[in-house]
Design a protein around this motif. Structure first.
Motif, PDB file in Angstrom:
ATOM      1  N   ASP A  49      39.922  58.754  44.581  1.00 37.42           N
ATOM      2  CA  ASP A  49      39.316  59.957  45.160  1.00 37.42           C
ATOM      3  C   ASP A  49      40.188  60.624  46.213  1.00 37.42           C
ATOM      4  O   ASP A  49      39.812  61.663  46.744  1.00 37.42           O
ATOM      5  CB  ASP A  49      37.918  59.687  45.750  1.00 37.42           C
ATOM      6  N   GLU A  50      41.326  60.027  46.555  1.00 31.96           N
ATOM      7  CA  GLU A  50      42.238  60.649  47.517  1.00 31.96           C
ATOM      8  C   GLU A  50      43.682  60.654  47.005  1.00 31.96           C
ATOM      9  O   GLU A  50      44.410  61.608  47.219  1.00 31.96           O
ATOM     10  CB  GLU A  50      42.169  59.934  48.864  1.00 31.96           C
ATOM     11  N   TRP A  51      44.101  59.559  46.380  1.00 32.77           N
ATOM     12  CA  TRP A  51      45.454  59.466  45.854  1.00 32.77           C
ATOM     13  C   TRP A  51      45.450  58.541  44.639  1.00 32.77           C
ATOM     14  O   TRP A  51      44.458  57.873  44.353  1.00 32.77           O
ATOM     15  CB  TRP A  51      46.451  58.957  46.902  1.00 32.77           C
ATOM     16  N   TYR A  52      46.572  58.497  43.942  1.00 31.89           N
ATOM     17  CA  TYR A  52      46.762  57.599  42.802  1.00 31.89           C
ATOM     18  C   TYR A  52      47.580  56.415  43.271  1.00 31.89           C
ATOM     19  O   TYR A  52      48.404  56.527  44.177  1.00 31.89           O
ATOM     20  CB  TYR A  52      47.511  58.321  41.674  1.00 31.89           C
ATOM     21  N   GLU A  53      47.372  55.264  42.638  1.00 29.09           N
ATOM     22  CA  GLU A  53      48.146  54.091  43.015  1.00 29.09           C
ATOM     23  C   GLU A  53      48.189  53.088  41.873  1.00 29.09           C
ATOM     24  O   GLU A  53      47.285  53.018  41.057  1.00 29.09           O
ATOM     25  CB  GLU A  53      47.564  53.427  44.264  1.00 29.09           C
ATOM     26  N   ASP A  54      49.287  52.321  41.831  1.00 31.54           N
ATOM     27  CA  ASP A  54      49.356  51.168  40.944  1.00 31.54           C
ATOM     28  C   ASP A  54      48.686  50.023  41.684  1.00 31.54           C
ATOM     29  O   ASP A  54      48.828  49.892  42.911  1.00 31.54           O
ATOM     30  CB  ASP A  54      50.809  50.821  40.616  1.00 31.54           C
ATOM     31  N   LEU A  55      47.961  49.208  40.954  1.00 35.16           N
ATOM     32  CA  LEU A  55      47.097  48.217  41.578  1.00 35.16           C
ATOM     33  C   LEU A  55      47.161  46.903  40.813  1.00 35.16           C
ATOM     34  O   LEU A  55      47.232  46.901  39.583  1.00 35.16           O
ATOM     35  CB  LEU A  55      45.669  48.769  41.548  1.00 35.16           C
ATOM     36  N   LEU A  56      47.135  45.803  41.535  1.00 33.96           N
ATOM     37  CA  LEU A  56      47.026  44.481  40.931  1.00 33.96           C
ATOM     38  C   LEU A  56      45.578  44.051  41.088  1.00 33.96           C
ATOM     39  O   LEU A  56      45.041  44.068  42.202  1.00 33.96           O
ATOM     40  CB  LEU A  56      47.965  43.504  41.638  1.00 33.96           C
ATOM     41  N   ILE A  57      44.925  43.718  39.975  1.00 36.10           N
ATOM     42  CA  ILE A  57      43.533  43.245  40.038  1.00 36.10           C
ATOM     43  C   ILE A  57      43.483  41.832  39.466  1.00 36.10           C
ATOM     44  O   ILE A  57      44.377  41.415  38.716  1.00 36.10           O
ATOM     45  CB  ILE A  57      42.560  44.182  39.293  1.00 36.10           C
ATOM     46  N   GLY A  58      42.433  41.103  39.832  1.00 39.17           N
ATOM     47  CA  GLY A  58      42.321  39.748  39.317  1.00 39.17           C
ATOM     48  C   GLY A  58      40.913  39.213  39.372  1.00 39.17           C
ATOM     49  O   GLY A  58      40.043  39.730  40.081  1.00 39.17           O
ATOM     50  N   GLU A  59      40.706  38.169  38.612  1.00 48.21           N
ATOM     51  CA  GLU A  59      39.457  37.397  38.620  1.00 48.21           C
ATOM     52  C   GLU A  59      39.833  35.926  38.601  1.00 48.21           C
ATOM     53  O   GLU A  59      40.984  35.575  38.318  1.00 48.21           O
ATOM     54  CB  GLU A  59      38.580  37.762  37.428  1.00 48.21           C
ATOM     55  N   TYR A  60      38.872  35.046  38.908  1.00 55.92           N
ATOM     56  CA  TYR A  60      39.211  33.640  39.088  1.00 55.92           C
ATOM     57  C   TYR A  60      38.056  32.714  38.720  1.00 55.92           C
ATOM     58  O   TYR A  60      36.897  33.142  38.623  1.00 55.92           O
ATOM     59  CB  TYR A  60      39.624  33.391  40.543  1.00 55.92           C
ATOM     60  N   SER A  61      38.400  31.453  38.513  1.00 51.04           N
ATOM     61  CA  SER A  61      37.389  30.390  38.385  1.00 51.04           C
ATOM     62  C   SER A  61      37.850  29.217  39.245  1.00 51.04           C
ATOM     63  O   SER A  61      39.056  28.963  39.377  1.00 51.04           O
ATOM     64  CB  SER A  61      37.191  29.966  36.931  1.00 51.04           C
ATOM     65  N   TYR A  62      36.887  28.526  39.836  1.00 55.92           N
ATOM     66  CA  TYR A  62      37.173  27.409  40.736  1.00 55.92           C
ATOM     67  C   TYR A  62      36.267  26.244  40.347  1.00 55.92           C
ATOM     68  O   TYR A  62      35.048  26.397  40.265  1.00 55.92           O
ATOM     69  CB  TYR A  62      36.929  27.831  42.185  1.00 55.92           C
ATOM     70  N   THR A  63      36.888  25.085  40.075  1.00 57.17           N
ATOM     71  CA  THR A  63      36.167  23.906  39.600  1.00 57.17           C
ATOM     72  C   THR A  63      36.501  22.709  40.473  1.00 57.17           C
ATOM     73  O   THR A  63      37.664  22.506  40.828  1.00 57.17           O
ATOM     74  CB  THR A  63      36.570  23.602  38.137  1.00 57.17           C
ATOM     75  N   VAL A  64      35.473  21.918  40.814  1.00 59.22           N
ATOM     76  CA  VAL A  64      35.653  20.696  41.593  1.00 59.22           C
ATOM     77  C   VAL A  64      34.911  19.565  40.884  1.00 59.22           C
ATOM     78  O   VAL A  64      33.715  19.698  40.579  1.00 59.22           O
ATOM     79  CB  VAL A  64      35.126  20.855  43.037  1.00 59.22           C
ATOM     80  N   ASN A  65      35.619  18.467  40.610  1.00 59.74           N
ATOM     81  CA  ASN A  65      35.032  17.293  39.935  1.00 59.74           C
ATOM     82  C   ASN A  65      34.324  17.671  38.639  1.00 59.74           C
ATOM     83  O   ASN A  65      33.235  17.183  38.337  1.00 59.74           O
ATOM     84  CB  ASN A  65      34.052  16.560  40.864  1.00 59.74           C
ATOM     85  N   GLY A  66      34.931  18.582  37.882  1.00 60.60           N
ATOM     86  CA  GLY A  66      34.368  18.985  36.597  1.00 60.60           C
ATOM     87  C   GLY A  66      33.201  19.957  36.705  1.00 60.60           C
ATOM     88  O   GLY A  66      32.658  20.394  35.692  1.00 60.60           O
TER      89      GLY A  66
END
Length: 198
Positions: A74-91
């Motif tokens: 809404d103000e400027w254009y940009e290249d962006l790094l996006i991500g998602e994740y999963s986190y597991t402990v003891n299965g």
């Protein structure tokens, strides 16, 4: 007739020049310019694209990064790094946002950003060289009980013995008040992680 064609051509050329957006490197953002395109001219974001895994005993963290090009905020254009994740402990899966990679709006991802930072920028990096570049992004936990938390993820790309790795540091921004009895960390604990490309 020639004069009319000349005037029309001149008008179109003038409009085209005004419509062009200034292209500015991601690492040269001292001041934001409306309508500019903050482009990853040095391809700093490309090396992070892909799937990365951290394992330590029975704990694992998987992060998938994608690069989005010329996103408008809404103000400027940009290249962006996006991500998602999963986190597991003891299965046991503690949190998993990987299905959210399909969300169309790049600003609605659990991890998003593009700020180029150096050795002494917060969070500092003692192992970094003075000119080495890292990327700083926002990190969100989708748990409604943790919406008050504001966190950064700083990532550094390294290659050791032919193995591609990311050194990641998850830290609190510390800008919001924590409600009484509410969690003080995201479900992925604050700290340092070394992830290996898969």
């Amino acid at each position: 007739m020639k004069n009319i064609i000349f005037i029309i051509t001149l008008s179109i050329s003038t409009l085209a020049c005004k419509a062009q957006t200034p292209i500015i490197s991601l690492d040269d953002r001292n001041e934001f310019v409306n309508g500019a395109y903050y482009k990853d001219l040095n391809n700093e974001l490309n090396k992070f694209v892909g799937t990365w895994v951290y394992t330590n005993g029975n704990t694992s963290l998987t992060v998938i990064f994608q690069k989005k090009v010329q996103v408008y905020n809404d103000e400027w254009y940009e290249d962006l790094l996006i991500g998602e994740y999963s986190y597991t402990v003891n299965g046991r899966e503690i949190v998993n946002t990987l299905l959210d990679l399909n969300i169309a709006d790049p600003y609605y991802h659990s991890i998003a950003g593009n700020e180029i930072i150096y050795k002494n920028n917060r969070p500092s990096c003692s192992a970094c060289t003075p000119t080495e570049r890292r990327v700083l992004m926002f990190f969100d936990d989708p748990d409604p009980n943790r919406k008050h938390l504001s966190s950064y993820l700083a990532i550094r790309y390294i290659k050791e013995n032919g193995i591609e790795k990311i050194e990641a540091k998850l830290v609190s921004i510390g800008t919001r008040a924590i409600p009484e009895g509410a969690p003080t960390e995201p479900r992925v604990p604050y700290g340092d992680y070394v992830l290996v490309r898969q």
